[in-house]
Each structure stands twice: as structure tokens, then as C-alpha cells.
Design an enzyme around this catalytic site. Structure first.
Site, PDB file in Angstrom:
ATOM      1  N   ASP A 246       0.735   1.943   8.955  1.00  0.00           N
ATOM      2  CA  ASP A 246       0.371   1.451  10.208  1.00  0.00           C
ATOM      3  C   ASP A 246       1.156   1.387  11.406  1.00  0.00           C
ATOM      4  OD1 ASP A 246      -1.862   0.534   8.360  1.00  0.00           O
ATOM      5  OD2 ASP A 246      -0.895  -1.470   7.852  1.00  0.00           O
TER       6      ASP A 246
ATOM      7  N   ARG B  55     -23.727   7.279  13.905  1.00  0.00           N
ATOM      8  CA  ARG B  55     -23.551   7.383  12.458  1.00  0.00           C
ATOM      9  C   ARG B  55     -21.855   6.855  12.305  1.00  0.00           C
ATOM     10  NH1 ARG B  55     -27.708   8.889  12.025  1.00  0.00           N
ATOM     11  NH2 ARG B  55     -28.655  10.653  10.798  1.00  0.00           N
TER      12      ARG B  55
ATOM     13  N   GLY C 294       0.971  -1.224   0.165  1.00  0.00           N
ATOM     14  CA  GLY C 294      -0.007  -0.016   0.062  1.00  0.00           C
ATOM     15  C   GLY C 294       0.871   1.306  -0.121  1.00  0.00           C
TER      16      GLY C 294
ATOM     17  N   ARG D 117      -4.153   7.739   3.452  1.00  0.00           N
ATOM     18  CA  ARG D 117      -2.732   7.407   2.585  1.00  0.00           C
ATOM     19  C   ARG D 117      -2.457   8.340   1.454  1.00  0.00           C
ATOM     20  NH1 ARG D 117      -3.370   1.270   1.631  1.00  0.00           N
ATOM     21  NH2 ARG D 117      -3.128   1.811  -0.438  1.00  0.00           N
TER      22      ARG D 117
HETATM   23  O1  F6P Z   1      -1.072  -1.385   5.121  1.00  0.00           O
HETATM   24  C1  F6P Z   1      -1.784   0.167   4.787  1.00  0.00           C
HETATM   25  C2  F6P Z   1      -3.204  -0.172   4.758  1.00  0.00           C
HETATM   26  O2  F6P Z   1      -3.718   1.074   4.546  1.00  0.00           O
HETATM   27  C3  F6P Z   1      -3.711  -0.782   5.921  1.00  0.00           C
HETATM   28  O3  F6P Z   1      -3.884   0.169   7.072  1.00  0.00           O
HETATM   29  C4  F6P Z   1      -5.041  -1.262   5.578  1.00  0.00           C
HETATM   30  O4  F6P Z   1      -5.532  -2.279   6.152  1.00  0.00           O
HETATM   31  C5  F6P Z   1      -4.724  -1.693   4.111  1.00  0.00           C
HETATM   32  O5  F6P Z   1      -3.561  -0.761   3.644  1.00  0.00           O
HETATM   33  C6  F6P Z   1      -5.593  -1.414   2.960  1.00  0.00           C
HETATM   34  O6  F6P Z   1      -5.443  -1.878   1.756  1.00  0.00           O
HETATM   35  P1  F6P Z   1      -5.594  -1.822   0.481  1.00  0.00           P
HETATM   36  O7  F6P Z   1      -4.978  -0.547  -0.095  1.00  0.00           O
HETATM   37  O8  F6P Z   1      -4.992  -2.805  -0.554  1.00  0.00           O
HETATM   38  O9  F6P Z   1      -7.104  -1.591   0.291  1.00  0.00           O
END
Ligand code: F6P
Length: 356
Positions: A134, A274, A10, A283
Site C-alpha cells: 500500500d 467488465r 498482509g 501480493r
Molecule cells: O495491506 C495490504 C493489503 O493487500 C491491502 O491492499 C488490502 O486492502 C488488504 O491487504 C487485504 O487484506 P487480506 O489479505 O487480509 O484480504
């Protein structure tokens, strides 16, 4: 020296800042070197997709989010699976040879590190760099990308406060972090959440509902709950991953428990709830100044290791300094939030509920 560089798993803010720090150090200290940008993580090494990077490619990218190299997820468990008489690892070794590389630099999270350790054990010269929002990479105080994500998640919680207060609602904000609660803990405390739920502390949903109810009774009509995406109930704690998923499916829960918990609180505490899931927003975008700082530092340090011929390692941050760990020592391990973490104690001391 011929160096291959890739970003895997990711994405997160500050990947480009690390690439920049790395490239600038190399061209400053070993100008005859050649750096090859490998496209889309290990995928590019498997398929032989790469290109030589010019000095100018490392400029103007410090504050740009994402990764100029592209990324992909290549599950570790498929690395040695045989397909058409070959494996992904075999293909990567072949392309590493074809490219005449002296070493491979991998920017990535836990999965990337497992594969990096495997490639290293297969004889490739590898240097890793600890990326992930993370913050779960073993052996480093912090990973780059984490603090930018804390800033974003905190802002989400801030913004939820005003709308929750205006409507007298309980809002559950689901925060990323995979199986660990670092991001939720930091953003939860920084954002002033009333309840913080972490995977490391399986919680009692009645205690959470009770906390919301007591706040409402005392005149605080709204509550903010920061829920880690990996959070789990106390009655789920002893279940194995597959069993837990199957149990959740039976209850009509596909994935996280946030929505189910919101409904439970609404019914138990008699409040309007909610759910907000900021998701990949956490990200996205520009890295924070702190992330730019540590990324420049770790990028430059990784280049120093490469030029010194120190391989089979990954960069780690300790306080203001950098060092390295052996890939074989950290691969497959995870850094989780300890139950007695000082921030948890601080939270409890000011009345934040962790549902325990
Ligand atoms: O490892 C980073 C992360 O954003 C995690 O926090 C999350 O669970 C995962 O990647 C999501 O993954 P993807 O981008 O494949 O949906």
C-alpha cells in the site's frame, strides 16, 4: 545478542529479502548472536511459537515471495483487551522474557507499527521495518513490496488493454491499496489507464461516464479505468466509514463500488463494461529487482541498529539512503497521496481523467 524476528499483517514480495539482509548482516558482524524466527507474526509471540534460525536459513530466499516465517493479522484494538485475566500484550511481554530476547524486529505495515510502538512503550526493545504494497507508512519515501505490486498491477492493466481494444469494451480494474491510492496511481499511469480513481480524490461518476462516452464518440471504442479498492464517490466523501458502508448496503453494494460504477457507466455511456479484480495476485510471487535492492539495504540497516542498541525506531528510506524514525512519531499516521502529487499533474496534463 538474542534477537526475535517476525513478519506481521498482509504478506508481500520481498519480506524474505529483508529477512535475508538482516540475518546475513548479523552473522557477518556479530556471529555469536542468536536469531529466533517467530511464527505467524505477533500470533507466534503471543503463543510462544518460535525456533532458532541457522545461518543457512538466510540463504536462497532473496527471490522467494511470501514469508518463510508465516504471518497473521492481529488487530491493534484487541492488543489490550482482557481475556482470561490477561492480554495479548502481556503474553508477548512474557514470551519475550522467556525467550531472553535483547530485542524484537517486526516487519510489517501500519497496524504492525502501531503494535510495535505499543510494545516499545511497554519496555520491549523493538526495531520496525516498513512493509506493504500500500506504500502508506508515514515517514518513509517508499515501503518494500510496493514496487513489485506496481509491476504486477501494471501488467494486469497492460493485458486488459488488448482484450478491451479487441472487444471495444470499458474494463474497470480494481487495484489494492486499502485506504490509499499509491498503487493505483503508479500502476494506472504506468499501464496507460484512461481514468484513475483514488480514495484521496473522491470522484464525480458522471465525469467518469462522460470521459468514456467522449472517447467512444471520438473513435476510441475501449477505455481502461484503474479503480482503487478504497475509491469513493464525491457524495460519499463527507460520510464517516460506518455511515458510508451502511449507505452502500442500502444500494446493494457490499464492499467496493467498482461493480456499481461499471453498471452506471454502461447505462450512462452506452458501452459494454467488465470488472477485473486481480486481488491477492498483486501480493504474490517474486520481488522485483528494485524491491530486492531496498530490502537488502533496509534489512542490513535494521541489523546495524539492533547491534548498536538503537531501539524504539523503524527504518525509513529517503532517496537512496536509509534512516530511522521513532515508532512513537509515526504510529497511527498514514501517508496518503497528496492532491497535487506530480504524477497526478502529469496524468492530467496528458488527458487522464481522475473523475474530478
Ligand atoms: O495491506 C495490504 C493489503 O493487500 C491491502 O491492499 C488490502 O486492502 C488488504 O491487504 C487485504 O487484506 P487480506 O489479505 O487480509 O484480504
Amino acid at each position: 545478542m538474542r534477537i526475535g524476528i517476525l513478519t506481521s499483517g498482509g504478506d508481500c514480495p520481498a519480506l524474505n529479502a529483508v529477512i535475508r539482509g538482516f540475518g546475513k548482516y548479523v552473522f557477518e558482524n556479530a556471529p555469536d548472536s542468536k536469531i529466533f524466527g517467530i511464527a505467524d507474526g505477533y500470533g507466534g509471540l503471543i503463543n510462544g511459537e518460535y525456533g532458532e534460525m541457522k545461518k543457512s536459513d538466510f540463504s536462497g530466499i532473496l527471490n522467494i515471495g511470501g514469508t518463510i516465517l508465516g504471518t497473521s493479522r492481529q488487530p491493534f484494538k484487541q492488543m489490550l483487551t482482557e481475556v482470561d485475566n490477561t492480554t495479548k500484550v502481556a503474553k508477548m511481554k512474557e514470551n519475550y522474557k522467556k525467550m531472553k530476547l535483547d530485542c524484537l524486529v517486526t516487519l510489517g505495515g501500519a497496524g504492525t507499527h502501531k503494535s510495535a510502538a505499543l510494545l516499545s512503550s511497554e519496555g520491549l526493545n523493538v526495531v520496525g521495518l516498513p512493509k506493504t504494497i500500500d506504500n502508506d507508512i508515514f515517514g518513509t519515501d517508499v515501503t518494500f513490496g510496493f514496487h513489485s505490486a506496481v509491476d504486477i498491477a501494471t501488467e494486469c492493466i497492460d493485458r486488459l488493454h488488448t482484450t478491451a481494444a479487441s472487444h471495444g469494451r470499458t474494463i474497470l480494474c480494481e487495484i489494492m491499496g486499502n485506504k490509499v491510492g499509491w498503487l493505483t496511481l503508479y500502476a494506472g499511469i504506468a499501464g496507460g489507464a484512461d481514468v484513475i480513481l483514488l480514495p484521496e480524490l473522491p470522484f464525480d461518476r458522471d465525469k467518469v461516464a462522460d470521459c468514456v462516452y467522449r472517447r467512444a464518440k471520438s473513435g476510441k471504442a475501449f477505455s481502461i479505468i484503474a479503480v482503487a479498492e478504497g475509491a469513493l464517490y464525491d457524495f460519499e466523501a463527507k460520510m464517516k466509514k460506518k455511515e458510508r458502508a451502511a449507505e452502500r448496503m442500502k444500494r446493494g453494494v457490499d464492499g467496493t463500488i467498482t461493480k456499481e460504477l461499471a453498471d452506471y457507466i454502461a447505462q450512462k455511456a452506452g458501452v459494454d463494461t467488465r470488472v477485473v479484480v486481480p486481488g491477492h495476485i498483486q501480493r504474490g510471487g517474486s520481488p522485483s529487482p528494485y524491491d530486492r535492492l531496498i530490502s537488502t539495504q533496509v534489512g542490513a540497516y535494521a541489523a546495524e541498529l539492533v547491534l548498536q542498541g538503537i531501539y524504539g525506531v523503524t527504518v525509513a528510506i529517503k532517496g537512496d539512503s536509509v534512516c530511522y524514525n521513532k515508532l512513537s512519531d509515526i504510529a497511527g499516521k498514514s501517508k496518503t497521496v497528496p492532491a497535487d502529487h506530480p504524477y497526478i499533474r502529469t496524468g492530467e496534463s496528458i488527458g487522464i481523467s481522475f473523475g474530478i
